[in-house]
Design a protein around this motif. Structure first.
Motif, PDB file in Angstrom:
ATOM      1  N   ALA A  87       0.833  -1.210   0.000  1.00 13.30           N
ATOM      2  CA  ALA A  87       0.000   0.000   0.000  1.00 13.30           C
ATOM      3  C   ALA A  87       0.862   1.253   0.000  1.00 13.30           C
ATOM      4  O   ALA A  87       0.504   2.267  -0.621  1.00 13.30           O
ATOM      5  N   GLU A  88       2.001   1.185   0.662  1.00 19.77           N
ATOM      6  CA  GLU A  88       2.911   2.333   0.677  1.00 19.77           C
ATOM      7  C   GLU A  88       3.485   2.616  -0.703  1.00 19.77           C
ATOM      8  O   GLU A  88       3.949   3.729  -0.974  1.00 19.77           O
ATOM      9  N   GLU A  89       3.450   1.607  -1.584  1.00 24.11           N
ATOM     10  CA  GLU A  89       3.912   1.788  -2.962  1.00 24.11           C
ATOM     11  C   GLU A  89       2.743   2.026  -3.914  1.00 24.11           C
ATOM     12  O   GLU A  89       2.922   2.029  -5.136  1.00 24.11           O
ATOM     13  N   GLY A  90       1.549   2.205  -3.363  1.00 28.65           N
ATOM     14  CA  GLY A  90       0.379   2.483  -4.191  1.00 28.65           C
ATOM     15  C   GLY A  90      -0.280   1.248  -4.764  1.00 28.65           C
ATOM     16  O   GLY A  90      -1.086   1.354  -5.705  1.00 28.65           O
ATOM     17  N   LEU A  91       0.006   0.090  -4.200  1.00 27.31           N
ATOM     18  CA  LEU A  91      -0.547  -1.169  -4.695  1.00 27.31           C
ATOM     19  C   LEU A  91      -1.645  -1.672  -3.771  1.00 27.31           C
ATOM     20  O   LEU A  91      -1.532  -1.578  -2.545  1.00 27.31           O
ATOM     21  N   GLU A  92      -2.684  -2.231  -4.353  1.00 27.84           N
ATOM     22  CA  GLU A  92      -3.798  -2.793  -3.587  1.00 27.84           C
ATOM     23  C   GLU A  92      -3.709  -4.309  -3.619  1.00 27.84           C
ATOM     24  O   GLU A  92      -3.850  -4.931  -4.669  1.00 27.84           O
ATOM     25  N   TYR A  93      -3.480  -4.900  -2.454  1.00 27.12           N
ATOM     26  CA  TYR A  93      -3.366  -6.355  -2.339  1.00 27.12           C
ATOM     27  C   TYR A  93      -4.566  -6.926  -1.575  1.00 27.12           C
ATOM     28  O   TYR A  93      -5.050  -6.313  -0.619  1.00 27.12           O
ATOM     29  N   HIS A  94      -4.986  -8.111  -1.998  1.00 23.51           N
ATOM     30  CA  HIS A  94      -5.981  -8.892  -1.247  1.00 23.51           C
ATOM     31  C   HIS A  94      -5.441 -10.316  -1.131  1.00 23.51           C
ATOM     32  O   HIS A  94      -6.003 -11.265  -1.675  1.00 23.51           O
ATOM     33  N   LEU A  95      -4.334 -10.439  -0.405  1.00 26.16           N
ATOM     34  CA  LEU A  95      -3.630 -11.708  -0.321  1.00 26.16           C
ATOM     35  C   LEU A  95      -4.446 -12.796   0.358  1.00 26.16           C
ATOM     36  O   LEU A  95      -4.265 -13.989   0.072  1.00 26.16           O
ATOM     37  N   ASP A  96      -5.346 -12.395   1.239  1.00 27.54           N
ATOM     38  CA  ASP A  96      -6.148 -13.385   1.955  1.00 27.54           C
ATOM     39  C   ASP A  96      -7.124 -14.115   1.037  1.00 27.54           C
ATOM     40  O   ASP A  96      -7.678 -15.153   1.401  1.00 27.54           O
ATOM     41  N   ARG A  97      -7.316 -13.599  -0.175  1.00 28.19           N
ATOM     42  CA  ARG A  97      -8.229 -14.228  -1.135  1.00 28.19           C
ATOM     43  C   ARG A  97      -7.496 -14.937  -2.271  1.00 28.19           C
ATOM     44  O   ARG A  97      -8.131 -15.570  -3.116  1.00 28.19           O
ATOM     45  N   THR A  98      -6.163 -14.810  -2.315  1.00 27.39           N
ATOM     46  CA  THR A  98      -5.420 -15.388  -3.428  1.00 27.39           C
ATOM     47  C   THR A  98      -5.305 -16.906  -3.287  1.00 27.39           C
ATOM     48  O   THR A  98      -5.356 -17.456  -2.179  1.00 27.39           O
ATOM     49  N   LEU A  99      -5.140 -17.568  -4.444  1.00 32.85           N
ATOM     50  CA  LEU A  99      -5.068 -19.020  -4.492  1.00 32.85           C
ATOM     51  C   LEU A  99      -3.725 -19.481  -5.063  1.00 32.85           C
ATOM     52  O   LEU A  99      -3.136 -18.805  -5.904  1.00 32.85           O
ATOM     53  N   ARG A 100      -3.283 -20.642  -4.600  1.00 31.58           N
ATOM     54  CA  ARG A 100      -2.059 -21.246  -5.115  1.00 31.58           C
ATOM     55  C   ARG A 100      -2.336 -21.841  -6.490  1.00 31.58           C
ATOM     56  O   ARG A 100      -3.207 -22.691  -6.648  1.00 31.58           O
ATOM     57  N   GLY A 101      -1.583 -21.372  -7.499  1.00 38.37           N
ATOM     58  CA  GLY A 101      -1.795 -21.875  -8.848  1.00 38.37           C
ATOM     59  C   GLY A 101      -0.525 -21.827  -9.667  1.00 38.37           C
ATOM     60  O   GLY A 101       0.392 -21.036  -9.398  1.00 38.37           O
ATOM     61  N   ASN A 102      -0.456 -22.637 -10.680  1.00 39.72           N
ATOM     62  CA  ASN A 102       0.721 -22.730 -11.547  1.00 39.72           C
ATOM     63  C   ASN A 102       0.811 -21.503 -12.455  1.00 39.72           C
ATOM     64  O   ASN A 102      -0.201 -21.053 -12.995  1.00 39.72           O
ATOM     65  N   THR A 103       2.010 -20.986 -12.637  1.00 34.75           N
ATOM     66  CA  THR A 103       2.180 -19.739 -13.397  1.00 34.75           C
ATOM     67  C   THR A 103       2.857 -19.918 -14.754  1.00 34.75           C
ATOM     68  O   THR A 103       3.140 -18.936 -15.438  1.00 34.75           O
ATOM     69  N   VAL A 104       3.098 -21.147 -15.174  1.00 36.12           N
ATOM     70  CA  VAL A 104       3.848 -21.346 -16.412  1.00 36.12           C
ATOM     71  C   VAL A 104       3.132 -20.752 -17.622  1.00 36.12           C
ATOM     72  O   VAL A 104       3.773 -20.175 -18.517  1.00 36.12           O
ATOM     73  N   ASP A 105       1.804 -20.849 -17.679  1.00 37.01           N
ATOM     74  CA  ASP A 105       1.087 -20.289 -18.830  1.00 37.01           C
ATOM     75  C   ASP A 105       1.191 -18.766 -18.858  1.00 37.01           C
ATOM     76  O   ASP A 105       1.317 -18.163 -19.929  1.00 37.01           O
ATOM     77  N   ALA A 106       1.153 -18.148 -17.696  1.00 38.44           N
ATOM     78  CA  ALA A 106       1.337 -16.695 -17.632  1.00 38.44           C
ATOM     79  C   ALA A 106       2.716 -16.315 -18.152  1.00 38.44           C
ATOM     80  O   ALA A 106       2.871 -15.347 -18.915  1.00 38.44           O
ATOM     81  N   HIS A 107       3.730 -17.077 -17.762  1.00 34.73           N
ATOM     82  CA  HIS A 107       5.089 -16.795 -18.228  1.00 34.73           C
ATOM     83  C   HIS A 107       5.223 -17.020 -19.732  1.00 34.73           C
ATOM     84  O   HIS A 107       5.931 -16.265 -20.419  1.00 34.73           O
ATOM     85  N   ARG A 108       4.544 -18.021 -20.245  1.00 32.42           N
ATOM     86  CA  ARG A 108       4.626 -18.270 -21.688  1.00 32.42           C
ATOM     87  C   ARG A 108       4.025 -17.091 -22.466  1.00 32.42           C
ATOM     88  O   ARG A 108       4.541 -16.699 -23.513  1.00 32.42           O
ATOM     89  N   LEU A 109       2.961 -16.520 -21.938  1.00 30.49           N
ATOM     90  CA  LEU A 109       2.373 -15.351 -22.598  1.00 30.49           C
ATOM     91  C   LEU A 109       3.295 -14.133 -22.505  1.00 30.49           C
ATOM     92  O   LEU A 109       3.342 -13.310 -23.425  1.00 30.49           O
ATOM     93  N   LEU A 110       4.019 -14.018 -21.415  1.00 24.00           N
ATOM     94  CA  LEU A 110       4.981 -12.913 -21.295  1.00 24.00           C
ATOM     95  C   LEU A 110       6.094 -13.056 -22.331  1.00 24.00           C
ATOM     96  O   LEU A 110       6.569 -12.057 -22.878  1.00 24.00           O
ATOM     97  N   HIS A 111       6.484 -14.288 -22.618  1.00 21.45           N
ATOM     98  CA  HIS A 111       7.469 -14.504 -23.682  1.00 21.45           C
ATOM     99  C   HIS A 111       6.872 -14.169 -25.047  1.00 21.45           C
ATOM    100  O   HIS A 111       7.551 -13.579 -25.902  1.00 21.45           O
ATOM    101  N   LEU A 112       5.628 -14.530 -25.258  1.00 23.92           N
ATOM    102  CA  LEU A 112       4.955 -14.170 -26.499  1.00 23.92           C
ATOM    103  C   LEU A 112       4.936 -12.657 -26.673  1.00 23.92           C
ATOM    104  O   LEU A 112       5.239 -12.136 -27.759  1.00 23.92           O
ATOM    105  N   ALA A 113       4.586 -11.957 -25.613  1.00 23.85           N
ATOM    106  CA  ALA A 113       4.509 -10.494 -25.682  1.00 23.85           C
ATOM    107  C   ALA A 113       5.856  -9.890 -26.060  1.00 23.85           C
ATOM    108  O   ALA A 113       5.936  -8.999 -26.915  1.00 23.85           O
ATOM    109  N   LEU A 114       6.922 -10.379 -25.442  1.00 21.72           N
ATOM    110  CA  LEU A 114       8.250  -9.835 -25.736  1.00 21.72           C
ATOM    111  C   LEU A 114       8.663 -10.158 -27.168  1.00 21.72           C
ATOM    112  O   LEU A 114       9.166  -9.286 -27.888  1.00 21.72           O
ATOM    113  N   ALA A 115       8.433 -11.391 -27.601  1.00 22.34           N
ATOM    114  CA  ALA A 115       8.895 -11.830 -28.917  1.00 22.34           C
ATOM    115  C   ALA A 115       8.163 -11.140 -30.054  1.00 22.34           C
ATOM    116  O   ALA A 115       8.764 -10.792 -31.074  1.00 22.34           O
TER     117      ALA A 115
END
Length: 235
Positions: free
Chosen positions: A82-110
């Motif tokens: 919050a001190e950096e201007g970010l809004e977090y709701h960590l108590d509602r977040t879920l554990r999930g695999n991030t590989v697909d998100a990373h693959r899209l980030l590579h697509l975006a860069l390429a």
């Protein structure tokens, strides 16, 4: 000057570090000559798809002390964010695999370049930390990607395949080769490394020093030492 950032889209300190670096860049005289590229790092490659387990339960199991202690830890990080201007709701977040998100980030860069990749990174982190969305859900990923400007058909093609999976693994291997034990991990011109979400002032110091040493004819500064690492107290 190129800054490479190894991070994960579900790492709360990575979003905080992103903001602190951006603030340092806002005050950097040579900002227009800096390219920022995001590299992949999976904090939990064994995380499931879809995401089902609440992160407060995950942290309670990992660190002990029960869910109440985990929520206290989350509250502390939320306050820093919050001190950096970010809004977090960590108590509602879920554990999930991030590989697909990373693959899209590579697509975006390429296919669209660093600016679009940065926009996607912001969208993914906002989806996870602010809206507590399932980062494994292809609908969530598709919306973040198209909002960032990526072509929908290419996004769907990547999500339906394993495209860029090798690039994700290569990024993780490179981080380990650099000696990174966690993220965020920032590397400037493959010469200076900053580990962790350091204060904005530390990033500013590194930017100034890296620029001076790469442009001695403009600054009068001699060559630096390859591989110098900036720790918690700065360079």
């Amino acid at each position: 000057m190129r800054i490479e950032i190894w991070s994960d889209v579900v790492c709360p300190w990575c979003f905080i570090g992103k903001r602190r670096l951006e603030r340092a860049l806002d005050g950097f005289a040579h900002r227009d000559d800096v390219e920022v590229v995001y590299r992949s790092f999976e904090l939990d490659p064994s995380a499931p798809t879809p995401a089902t387990e609440r992160m407060d339960e995950v942290l309670a199991r990992k660190y002990g002390g029960g869910v109440d202690n985990a929520r206290m830890m989350m509250a502390q990080v939320t306050q820093v964010a919050a001190e950096e201007g970010l809004e977090y709701h960590l108590d509602r977040t879920l554990r999930g695999n991030t590989v697909d998100a990373h693959r899209l980030l590579h697509l975006a860069l390429a296919e669209s370049g660093p600016a679009v990749q940065a926009s996607l990174k912001e969208s993914l982190m906002t989806a996870y930390f602010t809206r507590a969305e399932d980062i494994t859900d292809h609908d969530v990923l598709r919306k973040a990607a198209t909002d960032a400007g990526l072509d929908t058909s290419r996004v769907d093609a990547v999500l339906a395949s394993r495209e860029y999976a090798e690039a994700v693994r290569a990024d993780v291997d490179q981080a380990r080769a650099f000696g990174a034990s966690g993220v965020p991990f920032f590397v400037v011109d493959r010469k200076y490394a900053v580990s962790g979400a350091q204060p904005t002032e530390v990033f500013s110091q590194v930017l100034d020093r890296a620029w001076a040493e790469s442009h001695p004819q403009l600054t009068g500064v001699g060559e630096g030492v390859d591989g110098e690492v900036c720790g918690p107290d700065g360079c």
